[in-house]
Design a protein around this motif. Sequence first.
Motif, PDB file in Angstrom:
ATOM      1  N   ILE A  93       0.874  -1.166   0.000  1.00 54.64           N
ATOM      2  CA  ILE A  93       0.000   0.000   0.000  1.00 54.64           C
ATOM      3  C   ILE A  93       0.911   1.215   0.000  1.00 54.64           C
ATOM      4  O   ILE A  93       1.722   1.401   0.901  1.00 54.64           O
ATOM      5  N   ARG A  94       0.806   2.041  -1.057  1.00 59.95           N
ATOM      6  CA  ARG A  94       1.662   3.212  -1.202  1.00 59.95           C
ATOM      7  C   ARG A  94       0.863   4.463  -0.885  1.00 59.95           C
ATOM      8  O   ARG A  94      -0.308   4.570  -1.238  1.00 59.95           O
ATOM      9  N   LYS A  95       1.520   5.429  -0.245  1.00 56.93           N
ATOM     10  CA  LYS A  95       0.897   6.716   0.047  1.00 56.93           C
ATOM     11  C   LYS A  95       1.265   7.686  -1.076  1.00 56.93           C
ATOM     12  O   LYS A  95       2.437   7.793  -1.431  1.00 56.93           O
ATOM     13  N   PRO A  96       0.291   8.411  -1.615  1.00 52.82           N
ATOM     14  CA  PRO A  96       0.601   9.338  -2.710  1.00 52.82           C
ATOM     15  C   PRO A  96       1.298  10.607  -2.234  1.00 52.82           C
ATOM     16  O   PRO A  96       1.393  10.852  -1.036  1.00 52.82           O
ATOM     17  N   LYS A  97       1.735  11.412  -3.200  1.00 50.10           N
ATOM     18  CA  LYS A  97       2.415  12.667  -2.895  1.00 50.10           C
ATOM     19  C   LYS A  97       1.450  13.701  -2.340  1.00 50.10           C
ATOM     20  O   LYS A  97       0.240  13.491  -2.320  1.00 50.10           O
ATOM     21  N   LYS A  98       1.966  14.855  -1.981  1.00 46.08           N
ATOM     22  CA  LYS A  98       1.353  15.830  -1.090  1.00 46.08           C
ATOM     23  C   LYS A  98      -0.160  16.103  -1.196  1.00 46.08           C
ATOM     24  O   LYS A  98      -0.860  15.810  -0.258  1.00 46.08           O
ATOM     25  N   PRO A  99      -0.710  16.637  -2.271  1.00 43.95           N
ATOM     26  CA  PRO A  99      -2.118  17.046  -2.131  1.00 43.95           C
ATOM     27  C   PRO A  99      -3.096  15.876  -2.015  1.00 43.95           C
ATOM     28  O   PRO A  99      -4.186  16.021  -1.485  1.00 43.95           O
ATOM     29  N   ASN A 100      -2.695  14.684  -2.490  1.00 48.12           N
ATOM     30  CA  ASN A 100      -3.605  13.531  -2.476  1.00 48.12           C
ATOM     31  C   ASN A 100      -3.402  12.695  -1.211  1.00 48.12           C
ATOM     32  O   ASN A 100      -2.347  12.722  -0.599  1.00 48.12           O
ATOM     33  N   SER A 101      -4.458  11.926  -0.865  1.00 47.23           N
ATOM     34  CA  SER A 101      -4.367  11.215   0.415  1.00 47.23           C
ATOM     35  C   SER A 101      -4.834   9.765   0.373  1.00 47.23           C
ATOM     36  O   SER A 101      -4.593   9.037   1.313  1.00 47.23           O
ATOM     37  N   ALA A 102      -5.524   9.308  -0.670  1.00 44.08           N
ATOM     38  CA  ALA A 102      -6.030   7.934  -0.697  1.00 44.08           C
ATOM     39  C   ALA A 102      -4.873   6.950  -0.865  1.00 44.08           C
ATOM     40  O   ALA A 102      -3.901   7.246  -1.547  1.00 44.08           O
ATOM     41  N   ASN A 103      -4.962   5.785  -0.230  1.00 44.56           N
ATOM     42  CA  ASN A 103      -3.909   4.773  -0.346  1.00 44.56           C
ATOM     43  C   ASN A 103      -3.991   4.085  -1.702  1.00 44.56           C
ATOM     44  O   ASN A 103      -5.070   3.732  -2.161  1.00 44.56           O
ATOM     45  N   ARG A 104      -2.862   3.893  -2.319  1.00 47.64           N
ATOM     46  CA  ARG A 104      -2.805   3.230  -3.635  1.00 47.64           C
ATOM     47  C   ARG A 104      -2.396   1.777  -3.443  1.00 47.64           C
ATOM     48  O   ARG A 104      -1.390   1.492  -2.793  1.00 47.64           O
ATOM     49  N   LYS A 105      -3.167   0.867  -4.024  1.00 47.03           N
ATOM     50  CA  LYS A 105      -2.858  -0.564  -3.912  1.00 47.03           C
ATOM     51  C   LYS A 105      -1.850  -0.931  -4.999  1.00 47.03           C
ATOM     52  O   LYS A 105      -2.117  -0.792  -6.182  1.00 47.03           O
ATOM     53  N   CYS A 106      -0.698  -1.402  -4.577  1.00 49.03           N
ATOM     54  CA  CYS A 106       0.385  -1.742  -5.495  1.00 49.03           C
ATOM     55  C   CYS A 106       0.906  -3.142  -5.185  1.00 49.03           C
ATOM     56  O   CYS A 106       0.612  -3.701  -4.124  1.00 49.03           O
ATOM     57  N   VAL A 107       1.662  -3.685  -6.117  1.00 42.88           N
ATOM     58  CA  VAL A 107       2.292  -4.998  -5.916  1.00 42.88           C
ATOM     59  C   VAL A 107       3.741  -4.931  -6.376  1.00 42.88           C
ATOM     60  O   VAL A 107       4.079  -4.210  -7.315  1.00 42.88           O
ATOM     61  N   LEU A 108       4.592  -5.667  -5.689  1.00 44.20           N
ATOM     62  CA  LEU A 108       5.979  -5.828  -6.109  1.00 44.20           C
ATOM     63  C   LEU A 108       6.026  -7.053  -7.012  1.00 44.20           C
ATOM     64  O   LEU A 108       5.625  -8.153  -6.597  1.00 44.20           O
ATOM     65  N   VAL A 109       6.481  -6.860  -8.251  1.00 40.86           N
ATOM     66  CA  VAL A 109       6.407  -7.913  -9.271  1.00 40.86           C
ATOM     67  C   VAL A 109       7.807  -8.250  -9.758  1.00 40.86           C
ATOM     68  O   VAL A 109       8.618  -7.352 -10.013  1.00 40.86           O
ATOM     69  N   ARG A 110       8.106  -9.554  -9.879  1.00 40.12           N
ATOM     70  CA  ARG A 110       9.330  -9.976 -10.557  1.00 40.12           C
ATOM     71  C   ARG A 110       8.937 -10.277 -12.000  1.00 40.12           C
ATOM     72  O   ARG A 110       8.183 -11.215 -12.266  1.00 40.12           O
ATOM     73  N   LEU A 111       9.443  -9.463 -12.912  1.00 39.28           N
ATOM     74  CA  LEU A 111       9.071  -9.599 -14.320  1.00 39.28           C
ATOM     75  C   LEU A 111       9.794 -10.767 -14.975  1.00 39.28           C
ATOM     76  O   LEU A 111      10.774 -11.287 -14.435  1.00 39.28           O
ATOM     77  N   SER A 112       9.299 -11.160 -16.134  1.00 39.70           N
ATOM     78  CA  SER A 112       9.915 -12.265 -16.871  1.00 39.70           C
ATOM     79  C   SER A 112      11.333 -11.909 -17.318  1.00 39.70           C
ATOM     80  O   SER A 112      12.136 -12.789 -17.590  1.00 39.70           O
ATOM     81  N   SER A 113      11.636 -10.609 -17.381  1.00 35.00           N
ATOM     82  CA  SER A 113      12.983 -10.178 -17.741  1.00 35.00           C
ATOM     83  C   SER A 113      13.951 -10.292 -16.562  1.00 35.00           C
ATOM     84  O   SER A 113      15.151 -10.099 -16.713  1.00 35.00           O
ATOM     85  N   GLY A 114      13.424 -10.556 -15.347  1.00 34.64           N
ATOM     86  CA  GLY A 114      14.265 -10.697 -14.169  1.00 34.64           C
ATOM     87  C   GLY A 114      14.272  -9.474 -13.271  1.00 34.64           C
ATOM     88  O   GLY A 114      14.766  -9.538 -12.153  1.00 34.64           O
ATOM     89  N   ARG A 115      13.724  -8.375 -13.747  1.00 35.65           N
ATOM     90  CA  ARG A 115      13.696  -7.152 -12.936  1.00 35.65           C
ATOM     91  C   ARG A 115      12.564  -7.204 -11.927  1.00 35.65           C
ATOM     92  O   ARG A 115      11.525  -7.810 -12.182  1.00 35.65           O
ATOM     93  N   GLU A 116      12.764  -6.548 -10.792  1.00 33.98           N
ATOM     94  CA  GLU A 116      11.706  -6.420  -9.789  1.00 33.98           C
ATOM     95  C   GLU A 116      11.233  -4.976  -9.798  1.00 33.98           C
ATOM     96  O   GLU A 116      12.037  -4.065  -9.613  1.00 33.98           O
ATOM     97  N   MET A 117       9.933  -4.792 -10.012  1.00 32.22           N
ATOM     98  CA  MET A 117       9.384  -3.439 -10.080  1.00 32.22           C
ATOM     99  C   MET A 117       8.050  -3.383  -9.354  1.00 32.22           C
ATOM    100  O   MET A 117       7.417  -4.405  -9.104  1.00 32.22           O
ATOM    101  N   ILE A 118       7.629  -2.154  -9.039  1.00 34.47           N
ATOM    102  CA  ILE A 118       6.346  -1.950  -8.370  1.00 34.47           C
ATOM    103  C   ILE A 118       5.312  -1.603  -9.428  1.00 34.47           C
ATOM    104  O   ILE A 118       5.548  -0.748 -10.286  1.00 34.47           O
ATOM    105  N   ALA A 119       4.167  -2.281  -9.368  1.00 29.55           N
ATOM    106  CA  ALA A 119       3.086  -2.047 -10.328  1.00 29.55           C
ATOM    107  C   ALA A 119       1.816  -1.673  -9.577  1.00 29.55           C
ATOM    108  O   ALA A 119       1.546  -2.192  -8.487  1.00 29.55           O
ATOM    109  N   TYR A 120       1.036  -0.773 -10.154  1.00 28.16           N
ATOM    110  CA  TYR A 120      -0.214  -0.305  -9.563  1.00 28.16           C
ATOM    111  C   TYR A 120      -1.352  -1.225  -9.994  1.00 28.16           C
ATOM    112  O   TYR A 120      -1.410  -1.665 -11.144  1.00 28.16           O
TER     113      TYR A 120
END
Length: 166
Positions: A93-120
């Motif tokens: 759960i990511r918190k957005p930048k300053k003016p916004n306040s709702a929690n963003r649901k995200c996932v940490l994904v290991r891609l088929s290329s081998g990289r690990e990235m955060i996706a919304y």
Amino acid sequence: MNLLRKGMSLLSIGLRTQYPAYSGTPTQALIRRAAPITDFLAGSNIQATSVLSRTMASLAQMHKTGPHIKKRKSRNPLNGNPFAKGVILKTLIRKPKKPNSANRKCVLVRLSSGREMIAYVPGIGHNLQEHNIVLVRVGRVKDCPGVKLKCVRGKFDLPHVIKQKV
């Protein structure tokens, strides 16, 4: 006067004005420029290594080589691919930048290329957990720094958004 300082003034002002051996036409000064500082530094223990400056390219040389175009690195997080498959490592759960306040649901994904990235995860509600498989596309979330991918709903283990009952 300091030898280095005098040497710099010779190069910046022009060798003919400071040093009498360089009188004559500019082409003669350029021909003699191959050994300008060796006799100047003869009495000192400083060695003349790379004091000579590079000359500018002529118009003919620039015309031959063409324009200098910089190759810019692609900003695409998936190296030019539109989609990538990935396995979920963790739900976040990511918190957005300053003016916004709702929690963003995200996932940490290991891609088929081998990289690990955060996706919304777009839409309301999801049932994602560790080891689920998702399809991600390029698309950043403006108010969450570092989130550059979005999950595709209705593909693999991420179902479509369920319609709300009113």
